[in-house]
Design an enzyme around this catalytic site. Structure first.
Site, PDB file in Angstrom:
ATOM      1  N   SER A 138       0.844  -1.203   0.000  1.00 38.36           N
ATOM      2  CA  SER A 138       0.000   0.000   0.000  1.00 38.36           C
ATOM      3  C   SER A 138       0.870   1.240   0.000  1.00 38.36           C
ATOM      4  O   SER A 138       2.096   1.160   0.018  1.00 38.36           O
ATOM      5  CB  SER A 138      -0.889   0.002   1.235  1.00 38.36           C
ATOM      6  OG  SER A 138      -0.093   0.295   2.369  1.00 38.36           O
ATOM      7  N   LYS A 139       0.208   2.374   0.015  1.00 39.87           N
ATOM      8  CA  LYS A 139       0.922   3.655   0.011  1.00 39.87           C
ATOM      9  C   LYS A 139       1.945   3.716   1.139  1.00 39.87           C
ATOM     10  O   LYS A 139       2.971   4.366   1.015  1.00 39.87           O
ATOM     11  CB  LYS A 139      -0.074   4.805   0.169  1.00 39.87           C
ATOM     12  CG  LYS A 139      -0.909   5.037  -1.083  1.00 39.87           C
ATOM     13  CD  LYS A 139      -0.774   6.481  -1.560  1.00 39.87           C
ATOM     14  CE  LYS A 139      -1.138   6.649  -3.014  1.00 39.87           C
ATOM     15  NZ  LYS A 139      -2.546   6.365  -3.287  1.00 39.87           N
TER      16      LYS A 139
END
Ligand code: GLU
Length: 481
Positions: free
Chosen positions: A249-250
């Site tokens: 994810s980010k």
């Protein structure tokens, strides 16, 4: 078998590694079967979609070599199709207008929660009479369009990656919203619906996408049936996980293709690595291959169900293999943008032939293209900073005298070649009666500010060509005083 597949990114962010990997699998499958690979931009979310993200997605796919055969098609330009399909479902009684307000839905959810039930719409407006409808309209309520889902339905498909999948209608949250009210009349259509309308219209034979879409597939199959269309095959590909097993994810920092590009990965290295994220070739010892070679072997039989762990070390290794096998002229082209971004200037003799010599000197030690910025810094700055070890080296007995003698020899000898450089060193060793190692180490410290680095004679020749060797030697000598 006629294969038509698509990648359907939403332009709500830069091209994500997960989307790009899905694009790779679609591309490989299409090429394996001599099929068609279609690009569709899913920009119906007007608030979050941005043209710069579309540009980033197109540029990223092109950079990776994932050329498409049709498109890009934009959903925002196809609203008439979705509208016609909504009307068709309404007319046939397969969808209806639902006037439930958000407060009523909230109250419903609260009550379900209190009873320990999963939230779902209770289909309360499924069978409104024309009078009830008129009353809601008169109240000024807005509506959404809901598609009827029979609770008792069992939805089964044979997933090309995951095998037989089965869902119950009752697990899908009640009649599903396919369009919201909007000034356009029939409304703003939603993801699950437009995907199906488009996949039918584009005659998609295989829907290949991330496994986060599995729950959507059950709903979409019901829509295919309602619209009287042939249901495509589905392949849900494994998610990309971080090394510790979480969904990438980010938070993992780098997730978009343009970030990887900036970090200095080559398109070929990155795309090669992505093909291995969830797939392995029949000869699993084979790790380096082009997309075309992978396409020859690709099948879903060799795609894993389990999540694919993203291994930076492996990516770095693959990338370095590509860098080391790139011819010097091409590698120079690839490195120039990184040098430019670092603000390096290409004046004072730092032209193409010189740059190519520099690339020859450093290429073997590059893992990422961007490493060239640090590794060639000393060739782009007038003065160097001496590392602690280099300073120590320059303090050694005999060091300053050796450098002085080299400088004197250089003044006599404006044309430097590898042979002449070796000869100068030999002469200094003899005249000063010092060890060759001392001369070499001191020379390296003076010229490069460091005690390690690329080939010394070649570095010297490059610095000489741009007139930096003598000033560096003088700088080193004055710093030892
Ligand atoms: N727009 C969806 C996404 O970006 C596409 C999903 C699909 O392939 O159906 O996840």
């Amino acid at each position: 078998m006629t294969v038509r597949v698509r990648i359907a990114p939403s332009p709500t962010g830069n091209l994500h590694i997960g989307t790009a990997r899905t694009a790779v699998f679609n591309w490989l499958f299409a090429r394996h079967h001599g099929g068609t690979f279609i690009l569709r931009i899913e920009d119906t979310d007007l608030e979050r979609s941005r043209p710069e993200y579309t540009d980033n997605i197109l540029a990223g796919l092109r950079w990776l070599g994932l050329n498409w055969d049709e498109g890009p098609f934009f959903q925002s330009q196809r609203l008439h199709l979705y509208k016609a399909a909504v009307e068709q479902l309404l007319e046939r009684g397969l969808a209806y207008r639902c006037y439930t307000t958000s407060e009523e839905l909230e109250a419903l959810r609260e009550a379900q929660k209190a009873r320990g039930e999963a939230p779902r719409y209770d289909n309360r407006h499924r069978n409104l009479t024309p009078e009830q409808q008129a009353a809601f309209e008169a109240e000024g309520r807005s509506y959404v369009i809901r598609f009827k889902i029979a609770n008792e339905r069992e939805i089964v498909w044979h997933d090309l990656v995951r095998g037989t999948m089965s869902w119950r209608g009752s697990d899908l949250g009640g009649d599903m919203v396919i369009a919201r009210a909007s000034e356009a009349g029939v409304g703003q259509p939603l993801y699950n619906f437009v995907v199906v309308v488009d996949d039918i219209d584009m005659q998609i034979s295989h829907v290949i996408r991330g496994e986060d879409h599995i729950a959507n597939t059950a709903k979409q199959i019901l829509l295919y049936e309602a619209l009287g269309a042939k249901i495509p095959d589905f392949a849900h590909t494994p998610l990309i996980l971080s090394l510790d097993g979480r969904k990438l994810s980010k938070r993992d920092g780098v997730t978009s293709i343009s970030d990887f590009q900036q970090l200095g990965f080559t398109a070929e290295g990155l795309v090669n690595y992505m093909t291995l994220l969830g797939w392995s070739p029949p000869d699993s010892t084979q790790e380096i291959f082009t997309l075309e070679a992978a396409a020859k072997e690709f099948s879903f039989e060799r795609v894993n169900k389990a999540g694919a762990k993203f291994d930076w070390a492996k990516l770095d290794w693959l990338n370095s293999q590509y860098i080391h096998s790139t011819p010097v002229d091409k590698l120079t082209d690839l490195l120039i943008p990184y040098w430019q971004e670092a603000g390096y200037k290409f004046d004072r003799g730092r032209e193409r032939p010189w740059l190519e010599e520099l690339v020859t000197l450093i290429s073997a030690s590059l893992t990422r293209l961007k490493d060239a910025v640090e590794q060639s810094q000393l060739f782009f700055t007038d003065t160097v900073e001496f590392s602690e070890e280099a300073s120590k080296q320059l303090q050694q007995a005999g060091s300053a005298d050796a450098l002085k003698a080299i400088l004197a020899a250089l003044e006599q000898q404006p044309q430097l070649s590898a042979d002449i450089a070796q000869e100068i060193i030999k002469q200094v060793v003899k005249a000063q009666n010092v060890k060759k190692g001392l001369v070499m180490r001191s020379l390296r410290a003076a010229l490069t500010g460091d005690v390690h680095g690329p080939d010394l004679i070649q570095s010297w020749l490059l610095l000489h060509q741009i007139g930096l060797d003598q000033p560096r030697l003088s700088q080193a000598m004055s710093s030892t005083k």
